[in-house]
Scaffold this motif. Sequence first.
Motif, PDB file in Angstrom:
ATOM      1  N   THR A  24      16.759 -34.855   0.454  1.00 10.15           N
ATOM      2  CA  THR A  24      16.220 -35.370   1.708  1.00 10.15           C
ATOM      3  C   THR A  24      14.704 -35.218   1.751  1.00 10.15           C
ATOM      4  OG1 THR A  24      18.266 -34.878   2.903  1.00 10.15           O
ATOM      5  CG2 THR A  24      16.258 -35.113   4.217  1.00 10.15           C
ATOM      6  N   ILE A  25      14.211 -34.051   1.308  1.00 11.51           N
ATOM      7  CA  ILE A  25      12.765 -33.799   1.296  1.00 11.51           C
ATOM      8  C   ILE A  25      12.061 -34.704   0.285  1.00 11.51           C
ATOM      9  CG2 ILE A  25      10.977 -32.089   0.774  1.00 11.51           C
ATOM     10  CD1 ILE A  25      12.985 -29.947   1.774  1.00 11.51           C
ATOM     11  N   VAL A  26      12.530 -34.660  -0.954  1.00 13.01           N
ATOM     12  CA  VAL A  26      11.903 -35.465  -2.002  1.00 13.01           C
ATOM     13  C   VAL A  26      12.097 -36.950  -1.713  1.00 13.01           C
ATOM     14  CG1 VAL A  26      11.839 -35.926  -4.487  1.00 13.01           C
ATOM     15  CG2 VAL A  26      12.246 -33.600  -3.667  1.00 13.01           C
ATOM     16  N   GLY A  27      13.234 -37.291  -1.112  1.00 16.77           N
ATOM     17  CA  GLY A  27      13.488 -38.687  -0.769  1.00 16.77           C
ATOM     18  C   GLY A  27      12.462 -39.240   0.204  1.00 16.77           C
ATOM     19  N   ARG A  28      11.973 -38.401   1.123  1.00 17.79           N
ATOM     20  CA  ARG A  28      10.909 -38.854   2.044  1.00 17.79           C
ATOM     21  C   ARG A  28       9.638 -39.165   1.273  1.00 17.79           C
ATOM     22  NH1 ARG A  28      13.131 -34.890   5.795  1.00 17.79           N
ATOM     23  NH2 ARG A  28      11.646 -33.326   5.067  1.00 17.79           N
TER      24      ARG A  28
END
Length: 261
Positions: A127-131
């Motif tokens: 979720t973090i890296v996806g942002r």
Amino acid sequence: MPRPPLLLAVSLAVLLTLGLAGVSPARAAVEPLPSGTDADYQLGGEDAVPAHVGIVARDRSARAVRGRYNICYVNGFQTQPNQKRFWKRHGRWSLVLKNNGRAVVDENWGEWLLDIGTPAKRERLATIVGRWISGCRRDGFQAVELDNLDSYTRSKKQLRRVDAVAFSRLLVRRAHRAGLAVGQKNLADLDGTRVGFDFAVTESCAQFDECGAYVRHFGDQVVMIEYRRRDFVKACREFGATHPVVLRDLDLSPSYTPTYC
């Protein structure tokens, strides 16, 4: 509104073709690396781009270059040295790999390893890296490279290769949904096409005799960066006619003048 029978049949045929080919509609839409052009690796800072350079890799915080194929650098498996405060805040500290309560460090770069050892942590990290990946798309990049796929080899045996592959699949899926091609970084013996990677970015593959492995997996979709002139000469001799090869300095300084095959 119901679709006309002919349109519905065509739509089903397209979906069936994509399914048989093992390619998702999102992945089918990504833009491959252009051929017949040079590449530069500008992670140390932005520099002018010569006319013959059609591929430019820059950090996700940098600007994309209009009219070129832009690769967005994302450190997908480790922290950037200047982001330690970010990872200590708001519960993210639990996502950093620990050994006896202390962060496990990649000593070469001073980067903490991310803890991809469980499905729950992989989902939170994705979720973090996806942002960040989505930010690359908004900023005009056509592709993303995910650095440190091999971080598990520096984890003091706390992480495994299967963890890295599982996390890669999550990130690749997010990048493809954003319309970005995804580059494999590290682990030459892994056929990243099976994971979903579209191309590879290699550092020092001639030095470590790994260029051929990447080419077997990705064909002409490989960018090669070398840091020693003798390795650059070797890479040019063996792959320069078909692949972009650039000689850079280890600091990737904007003041350095790259050499191309």
